[in-house]
Write an enzyme that holds these catalytic residues in place. Structure first.
Site, PDB file in Angstrom:
ATOM      1  N   PHE A   1     -48.915  42.541  31.933  1.00 46.02           N
ATOM      2  CA  PHE A   1     -47.973  42.716  33.162  1.00 46.02           C
ATOM      3  C   PHE A   1     -46.823  44.115  32.867  1.00 46.02           C
ATOM      4  O   PHE A   1     -46.685  44.577  33.973  1.00 46.02           O
ATOM      5  CB  PHE A   1     -46.420  41.477  32.483  1.00 46.02           C
ATOM      6  CG  PHE A   1     -47.368  40.588  32.914  1.00 46.02           C
ATOM      7  CD1 PHE A   1     -47.966  39.770  34.213  1.00 46.02           C
ATOM      8  CD2 PHE A   1     -47.254  39.528  31.846  1.00 46.02           C
ATOM      9  CE1 PHE A   1     -48.818  38.859  33.684  1.00 46.02           C
ATOM     10  CE2 PHE A   1     -47.744  37.921  31.803  1.00 46.02           C
ATOM     11  CZ  PHE A   1     -48.755  37.778  33.316  1.00 46.02           C
ATOM     12  N   ASP A   2     -47.581  44.843  32.205  1.00 44.44           N
ATOM     13  CA  ASP A   2     -47.155  46.537  31.982  1.00 44.44           C
ATOM     14  C   ASP A   2     -47.841  47.296  32.958  1.00 44.44           C
ATOM     15  O   ASP A   2     -47.378  47.977  34.002  1.00 44.44           O
ATOM     16  CB  ASP A   2     -47.337  47.110  30.707  1.00 44.44           C
ATOM     17  CG  ASP A   2     -45.660  47.137  30.341  1.00 44.44           C
ATOM     18  OD1 ASP A   2     -44.824  47.225  30.382  1.00 44.44           O
ATOM     19  OD2 ASP A   2     -46.700  46.839  28.574  1.00 44.44           O
ATOM     20  N   VAL A   3     -49.478  46.846  32.996  1.00 45.80           N
ATOM     21  CA  VAL A   3     -50.353  47.345  33.690  1.00 45.80           C
ATOM     22  C   VAL A   3     -50.105  46.773  35.911  1.00 45.80           C
ATOM     23  O   VAL A   3     -50.360  47.519  36.815  1.00 45.80           O
ATOM     24  CB  VAL A   3     -51.170  46.973  33.456  1.00 45.80           C
ATOM     25  CG1 VAL A   3     -52.463  47.503  34.257  1.00 45.80           C
ATOM     26  CG2 VAL A   3     -52.324  48.088  32.363  1.00 45.80           C
TER      27      VAL A   3
ATOM     28  N   ASP B   1     -43.977  43.801  26.733  1.00 45.02           N
ATOM     29  CA  ASP B   1     -44.793  42.995  27.586  1.00 45.02           C
ATOM     30  C   ASP B   1     -45.334  41.550  26.827  1.00 45.02           C
ATOM     31  O   ASP B   1     -44.963  40.496  27.394  1.00 45.02           O
ATOM     32  CB  ASP B   1     -46.239  43.813  27.709  1.00 45.02           C
ATOM     33  CG  ASP B   1     -47.088  43.219  29.168  1.00 45.02           C
ATOM     34  OD1 ASP B   1     -47.342  43.168  29.930  1.00 45.02           O
ATOM     35  OD2 ASP B   1     -48.568  42.295  27.837  1.00 45.02           O
TER      36      ASP B   1
END
Length: 391
Positions: free
Chosen positions: A174-176, A146
């Site tokens: 941005f992972d989420v 991320d």
């Protein structure tokens, strides 16, 4: 939480089986959301387990809370795909699944016959979701962390104060976001499958999700060539919109249109501000924010943050204090949002942050605490045997 999928269960995805070969954050966040909605999620971990089990501090009972945050309602089995017997078990799990989710590096599953082309041939009705960092072309060799995406997407360049360095966000944002997109994509593919009877491959990458998630900032460049810069806590298109000093501490104030600005300036005792041609529209206030700022700061320093908050809220002007994470959780509890739920049963229950979705008829569930490594192996194997011999 029973391993046997129950299509009559209460969740909207009851009866759906997910083979979860993902790890770290984006994939596990996606599969946790599906599990919360009633899907049976079998988490396949390598011999060392998901890396995030060891991401600590902080930890609870020796397990990193990073892992706990995205792995509730799942069944863990340890498989070494390099072992022929374990690989066959992996195939059996996928045989029984509706969805197969993985976030291996591009090409990393080809040696096991689990690349998109092989999966589509062997399991034509399967929904196969792949998550990568930078896609499968020019960025195939890049690791999908991320922080790297925050850097190359431009996010860090617009985060922080103008006179300071670029900053990362306080969470793997941005992972989420990619995990959320993956969950939506899987739901769309499952719906389409009910019409066509066919599965499909769904591909996502962190960089594309980041550029989409930066909405107005990236669109400003794409649509008109705008090059946004760091503005600290300022909004590029709205003013006043951010923290402002009061007599004791900062108060966040958000004014998004002329009606709100009229009410705001009236509460401050300066009702004529809205008639000033420098401040009478959103665009004018933005263009003259450095002239407007000292006027607002001077008025706000006349009383405390809480006093102003009471007056502003009474007039429908949005404002809020800046809280710590513990204070934020407690504030949500004060508002009746019940942010923390007990996941699992009895002594094994773990307090976790709830799923943010509320269904009126098919509620999300919190039946199973995040599993210990390989804790559900025997249950998974027994379930696979029962599918071979239903009697």
């Amino acid at each position: 939480m029973s391993l046997t999928p129950d299509p009559t269960g209460s969740g909207p995805l009851s009866g759906v089986v997910v083979a979860d070969f993902s790890r770290i954050l984006a994939g596990p966040y996606c599969t946790m959301l599906l599990a919360d909605m009633g899907a049976t999620v079998i988490k396949v971990e390598g011999p060392e387990g998901d890396d995030t089990r060891l991401y600590k501090p902080p930890s609870r009972d020796g397990i990193g809370t990073y892992f706990l945050s995205v792995n509730r309602n799942k069944h863990s089995i340890v498989l070494d795909l390099k072992d022929p017997e374990d690989l066959e078990t992996a195939y059996e799990i996928i045989d029984s699944a509706d969805v197969f989710i993985e976030n291996f590096k591009p090409g990393g599953l080809e040696q096991f016959g689990l690349d998109p082309a092989s999966v589509a041939e062997r399991w034509p009705s399967l929904v196969h979701a792949s998550i990568t960092g930078f896609g499968t072309r020019g960025g195939a060799h890049l690791p999908g962390y991320d922080l790297l995406v925050q850097g190359v997407s431009g996010f860090m360049s617009v985060t922080g104060f103008p006179d300071g360095p670029p900053q990362r966000g306080g969470v793997a944002l941005f992972d989420v976001i990619t995990g959320l997109h993956a969950a939506v994509a899987v739901l769309g593919a499952l719906h389409e499958r009910t019409v066509s009877g066919r599965g499909q491959h769904v591909a996502l990458d962190l960089l594309s999700a980041a550029l989409s998630g930066m909405v107005n900032q990236t669109t400003g460049y794409a649509a008109c060539g705008n090059d946004p810069q760091r503005q600290g806590n300022e909004h590029p298109s709205l003013f006043p919109y951010g923290p402002f000093p009061t007599a004791d501490k900062e108060l966040i104030i958000t004014v998004a249109n002329n009606s709100q600005f009229r009410r705001f300036s009236t509460v401050l005792g300066m009702p004529d501000l809205i008639e000033d041609p420098r401040f009478d529209t959103v665009e004018h206030r933005n263009n003259h924010r450095e002239e407007l700022r000292p006027l607002l700061n001077g008025a706000l320093r006349g009383d405390t943050a809480q006093a102003w908050a009471t007056r502003l809220q009474d007039q429908g002007v949005a404002c809020a204090p800046i809280l710590t994470v513990p204070e934020g959780v407690e504030y949500a509890a004060f508002l009746g949002l019940e942010p923390v739920v007990q996941v699992g049963q009895g002594d094994d229950a773990v307090p976790l942050v709830k799923n943010p979705v509320t269904y009126s008829r098919t509620p999300v569930t919190y039946d199973k605490a995040p599993p210990a490594l390989g804790a559900d192996r025997e249950d998974v194997l027994a379930w696979l045997r029962s599918r071979k011999d239903p009697s």
